[in-house]
Design a protein around this motif. Structure first.
Motif, PDB file in Angstrom:
ATOM      1  N   THR A 297       0.815  -1.215   0.000  1.00 21.16           N
ATOM      2  CA  THR A 297       0.000   0.000   0.000  1.00 21.16           C
ATOM      3  C   THR A 297       0.848   1.264   0.000  1.00 21.16           C
TER       4      THR A 297
ATOM      5  N   THR B  50       1.734  -7.629   5.445  1.00 20.02           N
ATOM      6  CA  THR B  50       0.315  -7.932   5.296  1.00 20.02           C
ATOM      7  C   THR B  50      -0.084  -8.334   3.882  1.00 20.02           C
ATOM      8  N   TRP B  51       0.640  -7.898   2.854  1.00 20.21           N
ATOM      9  CA  TRP B  51       0.241  -8.243   1.489  1.00 20.21           C
ATOM     10  C   TRP B  51       0.246  -9.755   1.260  1.00 20.21           C
TER      11      TRP B  51
ATOM     12  N   PRO C 266      -8.330  -1.534  -1.558  1.00 15.98           N
ATOM     13  CA  PRO C 266      -6.977  -1.399  -0.997  1.00 15.98           C
ATOM     14  C   PRO C 266      -6.764  -2.108   0.329  1.00 15.98           C
ATOM     15  N   ASN C 267      -7.828  -2.485   1.011  1.00 17.88           N
ATOM     16  CA  ASN C 267      -7.673  -3.005   2.372  1.00 17.88           C
ATOM     17  C   ASN C 267      -7.852  -4.506   2.497  1.00 17.88           C
TER      18      ASN C 267
ATOM     19  N   GLU D  83      -5.755  -6.938   2.192  1.00 18.14           N
ATOM     20  CA  GLU D  83      -4.686  -7.584   2.956  1.00 18.14           C
ATOM     21  C   GLU D  83      -4.894  -7.432   4.471  1.00 18.14           C
ATOM     22  N   LYS D  84      -5.318  -6.265   4.900  1.00 19.57           N
ATOM     23  CA  LYS D  84      -5.530  -6.029   6.325  1.00 19.57           C
ATOM     24  C   LYS D  84      -6.776  -6.772   6.828  1.00 19.57           C
ATOM     25  N   ILE D  85      -7.792  -6.832   6.001  1.00 25.23           N
ATOM     26  CA  ILE D  85      -9.013  -7.553   6.364  1.00 25.23           C
ATOM     27  C   ILE D  85      -8.718  -9.034   6.548  1.00 25.23           C
TER      28      ILE D  85
ATOM     29  N   TYR E 275     -14.920  -6.413   2.895  1.00 22.47           N
ATOM     30  CA  TYR E 275     -14.227  -6.194   1.613  1.00 22.47           C
ATOM     31  C   TYR E 275     -15.202  -5.716   0.545  1.00 22.47           C
TER      32      TYR E 275
ATOM     33  N   ASP F 187     -15.373  -2.241   1.043  1.00 17.37           N
ATOM     34  CA  ASP F 187     -14.092  -1.584   0.755  1.00 17.37           C
ATOM     35  C   ASP F 187     -13.959  -1.181  -0.709  1.00 17.37           C
TER      36      ASP F 187
END
Length: 431
Positions: free
Chosen positions: A73, A191-192, A392-393, A395-397, A415, A418
């Motif tokens: 990110t 995280t990715w 964009p989120n 990976e964090k989710i 997601y 998102d």
């Protein structure tokens, strides 16, 4: 994706490296000196160094300065900021597909459609770097394939068979756990890397729902409502509940995960084949202990791989060195450039999208495994290459699912929410 970026580990090093020693005469500087932005994965750095050295040798008086950016990110945001402020380097390499679309290419990038070097590029690559029927990039490196990297020695010791269904995969994990070995490696420090179980499952999603990409783009499909698409989230939840992850998965880095896999400290690592050059660099003696198989789905009769088309190399509209930039980008589509990349990475993750590309005789075992799926046409492009929408989120989710903070169902719904902002920003109908 890098973000699934595809081809290496992101270390966030804010510095510039100069590869090559040729210095242009002062009067030629405006025409022969350019900068090239790449992500800072070690394999990218190695390839860039070799490419620039070869280019400068073949083009005396030309000079290329390589600038490094973080992956993930942070890298996405930096690229967008540079383009928005007119401070982008003369050439930059970045994702194709959905993340490319988010760069507002018709405004920020130079049109390459009529460039003579585009005849060197396979037409299958055009759609992932096109907007309004114009082409804005050339491929960088090989395609990569998402699935499961596994340790062959563990499989041989425990007499396990390559699974073609999720149930078979989980049965293998149970036996591996009983043997005192971590069944599934995860590396949530970065995280990715959390995204592969969802993203690599797209082959199975498309097989069950051929119109998923179009319906998803039109806001007619949702991960939380489509049982097949939801499975990728549920896979992570299931493995967490059975304690099949390595104990230190929350703090493990990508590089450490590759070491664990190659050294037999874990049996499986859901990842894409862009990891193979990194394994070769970190654990060359154990490279052939690593194999690959497609992410298993519900049916053995449906077994194939999700493919990440290569990243693109682009020229920003704001460059003051367009001719020199185009000369370098054109050279990247040559057979010589492919040979240079082969010499460094050994056919990194899948096929090239360059017509003159050669294939090395000696491929790593994991890549030989991959090519079998191409041979039987059991492939599908990752969702981000057939739909412009990727939130964009993700990976964090997914990290939250893996840590047990949230459920698969709630994560899928999160997601789905998102992606709304991005879809609206792109002006896609139905949102």
């Amino acid at each position: 994706m890098k973000t699934m970026m595809k081809r290496g580990i992101a270390l966030a090093l804010p510095l510039a490296l100069v590869f090559g020693a040729t210095v242009a005469a002062p009067s030629q500087a405006a025409d022969t000196e350019i900068t090239w932005l790449i992500d800072n994965g070690q394999s990218n750095q190695d390839v860039a160094k070799a490419l620039v050295t070869a280019y400068e040798k073949a083009n005396p008086g030309n000079k290329v300065t390589v600038v490094l950016r973080p992956g993930g990110t942070d890298g996405d945001n930096l690229v967008k900021t540079k383009l928005a402020t007119g401070s982008m380097e003369d050439v930059f390499t970045y994702n194709s597909g959905s993340l490319f679309q988010a760069l507002a290419p018709t405004k920020n990038l130079l049109d390459m459609t009529s460039q003579p070097f585009m005849k060197n590029v396979l037409s299958g690559f055009y759609p992932v770097v096109s907007a309004n029927k114009k082409i804005y990039g050339v491929p960088f490196g090989t395609a990569s394939v998402g699935g499961i990297l596994y340790n062959k020695k563990i499989y041989a010791k425990l007499k396990l068979k390559i699974p073609t269904t999720w149930d078979e995969f989980m049965a293998n994990n149970k036996k591996i756990k009983a043997a005192g070995i971590d069944p599934v490696i995860q590396s949530y420090k970065e995280t990715w890397t959390s995204q592969l179980f969802v993203l690599a499952d797209y082959y199975n999603v498309q097989a069950a729902h051929p119109n998923f990409a179009a319906d998803y783009t039109a806001n007619k499909e949702k991960y939380a409502k489509n049982k097949t698409a939801l499975r990728g989230f549920e896979y992570i939840e299931e493995i967490k509940k059975l304690n099949y992850f390595n104990r230190d998965y929350a703090s493990t880095t990508y590089a450490q995960a590759l070491d664990k896999l190659a050294l037999g400290q874990g049996a499986h690592y859901p990842m894409a084949t862009w990891a193979i050059p990194q394994i070769a660099a970190q654990q060359p003696a154990n490279l052939e202990d690593v194999g690959f198989f497609a992410q298993p789905g519900p049916k053995a009769s449906v077994n194939g791989v999700t493919v990440w088309v290569p990243s693109g190399t682009y020229i920003p509209a704001a460059t003051k060195n367009a001719a020199a930039a185009a000369k370098f980008v054109g050279w990247l589509t040559s057979a010589k450039a492919v040979d240079v990349m082969n010499s460094v990475e050994g056919f990194a993750g899948g096929p090239y999208y360059i017509k003159a590309a050669s294939i090395p005789n000696a491929l790593p075992g994991a890549i030989q495994d991959v090519m079998k799926y191409f041979a039987k046409n059991a492939t599908a492009p990752a969702l981000e290459f057939v739909s412009p929408i990727k939130g964009p989120n993700l990976e964090k989710i997914l990290v939250e699912v893996g840590l047990g903070i949230t459920t698969a169902k709630k994560a899928a719904a999160a997601y789905d929410a998102d992606v709304v902002k991005q879809a609206k920003q792109l002006g896609i109908k139905g949102w």
